[in-house]
Design an enzyme around this catalytic site. Structure first.
Site, short mmCIF file in Angstrom:
data_model
loop_
_atom_site.label_atom_id
_atom_site.label_comp_id
_atom_site.label_asym_id
_atom_site.label_seq_id
_atom_site.Cartn_x
_atom_site.Cartn_y
_atom_site.Cartn_z
N HIS A 197 18.28 32.48 19.70
CA HIS A 197 17.71 31.47 19.22
C HIS A 197 16.44 31.62 18.37
CE1 HIS A 197 20.11 28.42 21.94
NE2 HIS A 197 20.66 28.39 20.97
N ARG A 245 28.39 27.25 28.76
CA ARG A 245 28.17 28.34 29.39
C ARG A 245 27.32 28.00 30.73
NH1 ARG A 245 24.93 30.58 24.04
NH2 ARG A 245 26.12 29.01 22.96
#
Ligand code: ADP
Length: 403
Positions: A184, A245
């Site tokens: 990210h 996740r």
């Protein structure tokens, strides 16, 4: 100059065309459920303006090529198109997850770059294959237009060794390049720049903690304007609990489930990446659904929210310490960070003693712009800053092709 930004997922493709002089988004869209029985393209013209137009097409897209062909026909459409010719696109910027240690800075795509993206499939099994496919589709459908790869790992290159090393045998770093890379990065870099601007500080003086909370979630501790620690690791699996996740777990669980359940390493990996997180705990991945179920009394959904908040708070506490308690701002961003006032409120609860106090009224309001949601007497400011990875990618692409 017009730049097309592509963020290709395994069964989806997000795109935007940005006019760089005005930073205006001419159109944006999302092709979903590619390869499934019925796909959907949502195409928006002038998405940020009052005169926004939305076109939705439900069609079968066997692959990304057919989806992008439909996008191109809309781009060139005499009535709703934003281009007269494909050649008006100066370059295409692609979000790419992982280039290992070999490439982290934005780069013009050639055969070597594609080979490196492929070599790193193992480190980004959800993203790298799709990102490479996005590049290949663009090469096919926009011949002669340069493609630029912008890596999610770029911001993590400033991590000090004590942050990026794992306490495994040193040879595993030397020989296999097993280390924390961080992801990210495009979002965290953009947010760090915007936070400094918002606070009127020099970027190199900024000390902040960014919470990028979306389907994938990560946190970054920013010291002197640079990434000083980050929650994702060798792959985007480590750290916070996410949509599907698991985030950080005891590593011994992996051989344990392989042995007990007879899973192969690939199956264990798929469970941790695709069947865990919020989905694993309560059967929902979308935070809005998790809240709705919790509201109806679903105990597992309520537990999922508590676990998510706890994982964010634990990382937040660690980062406040890493910054010696001297923090300019905590910043919430991405789908959950920008929209979920309950999560924000729970994360910041009872932290007055360390200088964090939310203005609950301001927190509860939804507004699209960057803003302060802490109380005037909060020593550490709490901000919401909408992320804009596409603009960051477009600017990196423009810079590279102007060189
Ligand atoms: P991605 O990682 O795919 O870019 P986003 O940043 O778009 O994800 O975030 C998606 C997440 O944001 C989803 O879990 C979604 O439920 C959540 N979200 C979006 N709007 C809201 C909202 N109003 N309240 C709570 N969660 C929201």
């Amino acid at each position: 100059m017009k730049i097309l930004v592509i963020n290709a997922g395994s069964s989806s493709c997000k795109y935007q065309i940005i006019e760089m002089e005005s930073k205006k988004v001419l159109c944006s869209g999302l092709a979903e459920r590619i390869g499934q029985e019925m796909g959907r393209l949502t195409h928006k013209i002038l998405p940020d303006a009052a005169e926004e137009k939305k076109i939705v097409r439900d069609e079968y897209f066997p692959t990304h090529v057919e989806a992008m062909e439909l996008v191109i026909s809309l781009l060139l459409d005499p009535e709703v198109g934003v281009l007269k010719s494909k050649d008006e696109i100066a370059a295409i910027g692609h979000r790419v997850l992982h280039g290992g240690e070999a490439i982290t800075a934005p780069v013009l795509v050639d055969e070597r770059v594609k080979k490196i993206i492929k070599e790193n499939f193992i480190l980004g099994p959800l993203h790298n294959p799709a990102n490479l496919m996005g590049i290949e589709v663009a090469e096919k459908l926009f011949p002669g237009i340069p493609n630029v790869a912008v890596f999610d790992t770029e911001f993590g290159t400033s991590l000090p060794p004590e942050a990026y090393m794992y306490a495994l045998p040193y040879s595993m770093y030397k020989d296999l390049r097993i280390r924390r890379y961080g992801f990210h990065g495009t979002s965290h870099k953009y947010i760090a720049r915007k936070t400094a601007e918002f606070l009127g500080k020099k970027p190199e003086d900024l000390r902040s903690i960014t919470m990028h909370l979306g389907n994938g979630s990560s946190m970054t501790c920013v010291k002197d304007g640079k990434c000083f620690d980050t929650s994702m690791g060798l792959t985007p699996l480590e750290g916070l609990i996410m949509g599907t996740r698991c985030g950080s777990i005891d590593p011994a669980i992996v051989p344990f489930i392989e042995e007990k359940m007879g899973y192969t390493p690939a199956e264990a990996d798929a469970i941790m990446n695709k069947q865990s997180g919020l989905l694993g705990i309560c059967g929902r991945t979308d935070m809005r659904d998790v809240h709705a179920e919790a509201g109806k009394g679903d105990e597992q959904a309520a537990l999922a929210i508590k676990m998510l908040v706890r994982s964010i708070r634990k990382t937040l506490g660690a980062y406040v310490f890493l910054l010696d308690g001297i923090v300019d701002a905590l910043v919430f961003t991405a789908g959950i960070g920008e929209n979920d006032h309950i999560v924000r409120s729970e994360v910041c609860k009872n932290l007055e003693s360390i200088g964090i106090k939310l203005n609950e009224e301001e927190n509860a309001v939804r507004r699209p712009e960057a803003r302060v949601i802490s109380a005037p007497d909060s020593r550490i400011k709490v901000l919401i800053i909408p992320t804009n990875e596409e603009l960051e990618i477009a600017e990196a692409t423009e810079k590279l092709i102007k060189k």
